[in-house]
Design an enzyme around this catalytic site. Structure first.
Site, PDB file in Angstrom:
ATOM      1  N   LEU A 182       0.876  -1.290  -0.159  1.00 24.43           N
ATOM      2  CA  LEU A 182      -0.016   0.019   0.002  1.00 24.43           C
ATOM      3  C   LEU A 182       0.888   1.353   0.092  1.00 24.43           C
ATOM      4  O   LEU A 182       0.340   2.398   0.226  1.00 24.43           O
ATOM      5  CB  LEU A 182      -1.083   0.035   1.337  1.00 24.43           C
ATOM      6  CG  LEU A 182      -1.949  -1.104   1.348  1.00 24.43           C
ATOM      7  CD1 LEU A 182      -3.158  -0.948   2.579  1.00 24.43           C
ATOM      8  CD2 LEU A 182      -2.688  -1.371  -0.070  1.00 24.43           C
ATOM      9  N   HIS A 197       1.900   2.499  -7.026  1.00 20.84           N
ATOM     10  CA  HIS A 197       1.288   3.316  -8.010  1.00 20.84           C
ATOM     11  C   HIS A 197       1.454   4.818  -7.847  1.00 20.84           C
ATOM     12  O   HIS A 197       1.467   5.583  -8.774  1.00 20.84           O
ATOM     13  CB  HIS A 197      -0.222   3.066  -7.835  1.00 20.84           C
ATOM     14  CG  HIS A 197      -0.785   1.844  -8.186  1.00 20.84           C
ATOM     15  ND1 HIS A 197      -0.990   1.545  -9.302  1.00 20.84           N
ATOM     16  CD2 HIS A 197      -1.159   0.670  -7.325  1.00 20.84           C
ATOM     17  CE1 HIS A 197      -1.565   0.239  -9.341  1.00 20.84           C
ATOM     18  NE2 HIS A 197      -1.617   0.000  -8.179  1.00 20.84           N
ATOM     19  N   HIS A 208       3.261   0.456 -14.852  1.00 18.25           N
ATOM     20  CA  HIS A 208       4.127  -0.767 -14.216  1.00 18.25           C
ATOM     21  C   HIS A 208       3.881  -2.008 -14.946  1.00 18.25           C
ATOM     22  O   HIS A 208       4.855  -2.907 -14.758  1.00 18.25           O
ATOM     23  CB  HIS A 208       3.829  -0.863 -12.611  1.00 18.25           C
ATOM     24  CG  HIS A 208       2.487  -1.483 -12.441  1.00 18.25           C
ATOM     25  ND1 HIS A 208       1.390  -0.947 -12.117  1.00 18.25           N
ATOM     26  CD2 HIS A 208       1.988  -2.871 -12.156  1.00 18.25           C
ATOM     27  CE1 HIS A 208       0.370  -1.565 -11.974  1.00 18.25           C
ATOM     28  NE2 HIS A 208       0.795  -2.726 -11.866  1.00 18.25           N
ATOM     29  N   HIS A 230      -7.131   8.075   1.154  1.00 18.61           N
ATOM     30  CA  HIS A 230      -7.451   8.748   2.488  1.00 18.61           C
ATOM     31  C   HIS A 230      -6.892  10.306   2.521  1.00 18.61           C
ATOM     32  O   HIS A 230      -5.847  10.284   1.759  1.00 18.61           O
ATOM     33  CB  HIS A 230      -6.914   8.006   3.699  1.00 18.61           C
ATOM     34  CG  HIS A 230      -7.221   8.450   5.022  1.00 18.61           C
ATOM     35  ND1 HIS A 230      -6.327   9.725   5.529  1.00 18.61           N
ATOM     36  CD2 HIS A 230      -8.472   8.265   5.790  1.00 18.61           C
ATOM     37  CE1 HIS A 230      -7.187  10.006   6.789  1.00 18.61           C
ATOM     38  NE2 HIS A 230      -8.233   9.208   6.868  1.00 18.61           N
ATOM     39  N   LYS A 276     -29.229 -22.351 -13.462  1.00 21.39           N
ATOM     40  CA  LYS A 276     -28.968 -23.715 -13.121  1.00 21.39           C
ATOM     41  C   LYS A 276     -28.488 -24.564 -14.359  1.00 21.39           C
ATOM     42  O   LYS A 276     -27.865 -25.739 -14.461  1.00 21.39           O
ATOM     43  CB  LYS A 276     -29.841 -24.448 -12.296  1.00 21.39           C
ATOM     44  CG  LYS A 276     -30.049 -23.808 -10.951  1.00 21.39           C
ATOM     45  CD  LYS A 276     -30.954 -24.494 -10.034  1.00 21.39           C
ATOM     46  CE  LYS A 276     -31.174 -23.868  -8.810  1.00 21.39           C
ATOM     47  NZ  LYS A 276     -32.337 -24.397  -7.610  1.00 21.39           N
TER      48      LYS A 276
END
Length: 1070
Positions: free
Chosen positions: A528, A593, A633, A790, A953
């Protein structure tokens, strides 16, 4: 012999646990009891005064009995009396009354008869001469040949001479060893003569052959008979001699000596396996045979059909088995059922069949897979339709059919057809195996499979087509890969324990790629990026995420391979998909990123500088700037993947990779980064199937579904998201997740169109539509809103981009040519030496050390922003209107928006609206930063659920109904102010107040006629408008008078009081 001697003999028998039960049974019947019909007896060996065995000896005896299936209950009689035991067999008790008194000498004789044969068998002590046997039998003749009573007492030299001897040599050897010839040696000599196909009927006239045959008959008739196995071997020899016209004296002697009623369970099983009762069996041989699916060879039973057999002996064996059913193991049970099915000389309603069936019910969970098939086939031949056994065995076979060979699979189909036992899951598995192995099946085997499907009305077009006759396929190696044992590199020997997925089993070729420098570098790249500075627990890396993605891709392709054998998914496809999942993030640089945003900003700055001259840019300069603006990337991953695959090409070729018409290296790169834009254009135009060969080179259009596993170009639902959604939520501490295992298990492959232009696509069941939207799509938005984008993460990313710009001024990375490169140069060229050095650890270690002069400025900035946490101030967070809310809304360019904010900042109305008495501070454009956060389902304004092809199904394509609650896209705009560090706090707060008022004014003007929504800064999800009421009163009422449309303006700020004052004045003006 007194009670002490009995105890001693019993202790000796306890060492032979196979005999302890029999000894205990016999001793129970010779002990004194108080009443004839009593089922209790004192412990054997107890003295008359009640003294019993020691506790240790008692426990040993009970343990030995328990091993043989005998439960013992103890009843204490009193303080000075021995405990009494009760026998409880598996199905029968000992009901016969026990004798009240038996004289001690009779007990001693019975015990001696019981012990002596077993001691002789296990000690290998042979009777020295035939004279001893004849004395015990009452015969006065004493010939000059010694015959052994044990099959183990043989001369190894004599046996070696027999192996290469002719018929005349055998006779000569028999004459030489005539004085000391043993019984086992005589058996070996006769077997050698039979193998040489000698004329035994004429050889019987030889004196030595006649003497040996007579001595064998006398040994069987003697009181001290040979062991049971030796008697069986003599009986088989006598049967062979009888069939060759050499008389039946030995056969009759052997049969009369067996007495099945007196045999134990193991001995009775030996009789059933012998030639004496005829039919199948007769020395079962084990042969090694390569299994088409199993990784290792397993001994399989090869049964020879032999003639012969004595019905009288067989009837006696059936009677003896009826008394010992409760003590048979699974192997003997299967053998007995096979004999019943073969001879069919026992009525199916007899007590023996019922007892055998009851015993099979007791042992149904202990049968091996081979025994299950043999038993079920025997039941089918006898027409014994037992649903409990059939269901138990069929369930296990349906779970794992791989241990069975092709003839065994055909036997399964024949068995359930005879029994008319319909098992849908097993039928589906048999259909899949038929598709895989149709080329290995003979015509009769294919006919049996086809009859099975027809009998139950099972419709599987692929299986029926293959059963009817093999057809050519585009991928013949798919069948070959199923038939051959899997190579070592394809075996799941790479094991990792994951905190998210648990124990992961991966093929060995995955470890080859993991153990490379380019892959190991991902240990030092956080998954992250900067988010770990806001969520301290989110420190997991790209290394583990890549392995987790490879694991999910491997499991997904294996499940599709099991569910759809008609797709001809080969080992090559499986390897390529797994490696694509493993290497999809291989090209990530430092901070993931965010580094892409850094390069894009560099390109934007270069274009701005070049545009100042007012002339068209040269082609070379335009191409250089475009490289900055379009860098991703994924492109770097493809270059590094090709580099790794070329280095490991020799090893990966052993795993099945090839570079032929459909290049596997190209396929892996296409799976990582497919041409999504071009594919979507063809999909909308309805020409996807026609244009596929032009766009995709790795696989034909029949394998189009492979491109939806790692990076799904159609809907964005792929294993990459499955892993990082679950992994990121786990380390962020969010208690929300999507059940990807359910998705992978229930997904099927169908055509995306009913027409001829249909392309195979991965389709989830229709009932999972809401689950995909609520728990997958909304989860993506939640992760972006609360973590990835954030507001504090956005601030720190802007600071880190500034730091990277400072570091990029000086080349410090050594490239492949030996020259120093900047970070941007290493990334743009994907230098194979310099680029892998771009990791989070490499950048942060330089920023912490500050050992070189060019790092001083960057190190001070890093310490101020990241260590002391003096970061930018939040001016405004503006939730932009979407097309439905405001079709005419258009967001201006970044420079235009910032210029309008600065203009509003210096306006008199804004100054009066927000702290007019505060000193004015000059804010410049370079102090303002604009960032956007796109909260969507992964495809911008579009709803990816509309691109998913669902099925019902019956695997029919189901359409998509528009979801009125869908909220696929929302964009937020962040405006930050980066004030100087030495600015007075009061001036800073007043300036921030005015900036907020100015930015809100500009947002209100751009949004049009708006109502304010002053929400404090918070990462919480905005509330949705409630649905329109459909009550009857509402429908009947007159429509309200038309009002002017007013659009909601949603802004957040660190200074909510400034927004309240501004919007209060706007309402007064309105």
């Amino acid at each position: 012999m007194g009670q002490t001697e009995l105890k001693s003999e019993l202790r000796g028998l306890q060492c032979m646990d196979f005999q302890a039960e029999e000894a205990y049974h016999e001793l129970l019947q010779i002990q004194d009891c108080t009443s004839p019909g009593r089922r209790f007896a004192r412990v054997p060996g107890a003295s008359q005064d009640g003294t019993a065995f020691e506790k240790r000896e008692e426990l040993e005896l009970r343990s030995n009995l328990r091993k043989k299936g005998v439960a013992v209950q103890v009843r204490e009689e009193g303080k000075n009396q021995a405990p009494q035991y009760r026998w409880l067999y598996d199905r029968k008790r000992i009901e016969e009354p026990l004798p009240r008194e038996i004289r001690l000498p009779q007990a001693v004789v019975l015990l001696a008869i019981l012990i002596l044969p077993w001691k002789l068998c296990f000690t290998g002590a042979a009777v020295p001469t035939l004279r001893s046997c004849w004395r015990l039998g009452g015969n006065a003749k004493e010939p000059g040949i010694a015959v052994g009573a044990s099959a183990q007492s043989t001369d190894s030299g004599f046996l070696q001479q027999l192996q290469s001897a002719t018929a005349s040599d055998v006779l000569q050897l028999l004459r030489q060893r005539r004085p000391e010839l043993q019984l086992a040696e005589s058996l070996s000599a006769f077997q050698q003569l039979l193998e040489l196909d000698a004329d035994v009927a004429s050889l019987i006239q030889e004196d030595v052959i006649a003497d040996v045959l007579e001595f064998q008959v006398q040994a069987l008739a003697a009181s001290k008979r040979p062991p049971t196995k030796t008697r069986i071997a003599l009986g088989a020899l006598g049967l062979e001699l009888h069939e060759r016209g050499a008389g039946d004296s030995l056969l009759r002697a052997a049969v009369s000596s067996l007495e099945p009623a007196r045999l134990r369970v193991a001995e009775l099983r030996d009789v059933f396996e012998s030639r004496l009762i005829g039919g199948r069996g007769a020395e079962l041989h084990l042969c090694q045979r390569a299994h088409p699916i199993r990784e290792q060879n397993k001994p399989t039973m090869k049964v020879f059909t032999l003639s012969g057999g004595l019905p009288e002996l067989r009837a006696a064996c059936w009677a003896a088995l009826g008394q010992l059913v409760h003590r048979t193991n699974t192997e003997f049970l299967v053998l007995a059922w096979e004999k019943l099915a073969e001879f069919q000389d026992v009525p199916t309603e007899s007590e023996l069949v019922e007892d055998l069936l009851a015993r099979a019910h007791q042992k149904r969970l202990q049968f091996t897979q081979d025994e299950q098939l043999r038993l079920l086939h025997s039941l089918a031949r006898l027409n014994q339709r037992d649903k409990t056994l059939s269901k138990t065995f069929a369930d296990q076979a349906a779970e794992d059919i791989t241990p069975y060979s092709v003839p065994e699979i055909v036997l399964w189909a024949d068995s359930i057809t005879r029994l008319s036992f319909e098992h849908p899951k097993l039928l589906r598995v048999l259909a899949q195996v038929t598709t895989w192995k149709s080329e290995q099946m003979s015509g009769s085997e294919l006919g049996t499979m086809l009859s099975c499907f027809s009998h139950f009305g099972y419709r599987d077009e692929a299986a029926l087509e293959d059963a009817a006759g093999p057809s050519e396929t585009h991928w013949p190696e798919a069948r070959q890969s199923q038939a051959a044992p899997r190579p070592p590199l394809l075996q799941e020997t790479f094991t990792i324990n994951c905190p998210v997925h648990g124990q992961m089993y991966l093929p060995q070729y995955v470890k080859l790629v993991v153990d490379t420098f380019c892959f190991q570098r991902m240990r030092f790249i956080k998954q992250l990026g900067i988010c770990a500075n806001v969520y301290p627990g989110a420190t997991h890396n790209r290394f583990f995420h890549s392995i987790g993605t490879a694991y999910l891709a491997y499991e997904f392709i294996k499940n599709l391979r099991r569910q759809h054998p008609e797709l001809q998914i080969s080992d090559r496809d499986e390897v390529c998909v797994t490696l694509a999942g493993l290497c999809h993030d291989l090209g990530h640089p430092c901070y993931s990123h965010m580094f892409e945003s850094f390069l894009h900003q560099l390109g934007k700055e270069k274009r701005k500088m070049a545009g100042q001259y007012g002339k068209p840019l040269p082609a070379e300069l335009e191409a250089s700037i475009r490289k900055y603006e379009t860098w991703s990337h994924e492109k770097a991953s493809q270059i590094l993947v090709v580099h790794i695959l070329e280095r490991l090409q020799a090893s990966l070729e052993l795993a099945g990779l090839r570079r032929d018409k459909y290049d596997d290296f190209i396929l892996i790169c296409e799976l990582i980064d497919p041409p999504k834009k071009e594919l979507h254009e063809c999909l909308r135009a309805g020409t996807l199937k026609e244009k596929w060969p032009e766009l995709i080179k790795g696989r034909p259009v029949e394998k189009a579904f492979l491109y939806e596993i790692v990076s799904n170009w159609r809907s964005g639902i792929d294993v990459d998201k499955f892993d990082y959604f679950r992994r990121d939520a786990h380390f962020l501490g969010l208690q929300r997740q999507f059940d990807h295992v359910r998705y992978m298990k229930s997904a099927r492959v169908i055509l995306d169109s009913d027409r001829e232009q249909g392309v195979p696509t991965i389709s989830p069941p229709e009932k999972d539509r809401d689950n995909i939207r609520d728990n997958l799509m909304e989860l993506r938005k939640t992760l972006h809103r609360t973590a990835y984008q954030h507001k504090t993460v956005k601030k720190l990313e802007q600071h880190m981009i500034d730091l990277l710009k400072l570091l990029d001024k000086t080349p410090f990375l050594t490239g492949s040519s030996g020259q120093k490169l900047t970070m941007s140069q290493a990334a743009l060229d994907v230098d194979l030496v310099a680029y892998p050095k771009l990791t989070d650890m490499a950048v942060e270690s330089r920023l912490l050390e500050a050992e070189e002069d060019f790092l001083q400025e960057a190190c001070k900035e890093y310490q101020l922003r990241f260590l002391q946490r003096k970061i930018m101030r939040n001016v405004i967070i503006w939730t932009l209107s979407n097309e439905e809310e405001n079709p005419r809304f258009q967001l201006p360019e970044e420079d235009d928006y910032l210029a309008r904010v600065l203009t509003a900042y210096y306006a008199t109305a804004v100054i009066q609206a927000s702290r007019p008495n505060a000193p004015e501070y000059e804010v410049t454009a370079d102090q303002l930063r604009l960032a956007t956060a796109k909260l969507n389902y992964g495809m911008g304004h579009k709803d990816p659920v509309k691109n998913i092809i669902f099925h019902d199904k019956q695997l029919n394509k189901r359409g998509y109904d528009a979801d009125p609650d869908a909220n696929p896209h929302r964009t937020k705009l962040f405006l930050f102010w980066n004030p100087p560090n030495d600015l007075d706090p009061d001036i800073c707060e007043a300036t921030l107040h005015r900036l907020t008022t100015a930015a809100s004014t500009v947002a209100s003007d751009l949004n049009g006629d708006a109502l304010p929504d002053t929400t404090p800064a918070s990462p919480m999800k905005p509330k949705r408008a409630s649905a329109t009421s459909l009550d009857n009163d509402t429908l009947d009422a007159k429509p309200p008078p038309a009002k002017k449309s007013r659009r909601m303006l949603k802004v957040q700020s660190s200074c909510p009081d400034a927004l309240e004052g501004l919007f209060g004045k706007l309402e007064q003006l309105d």
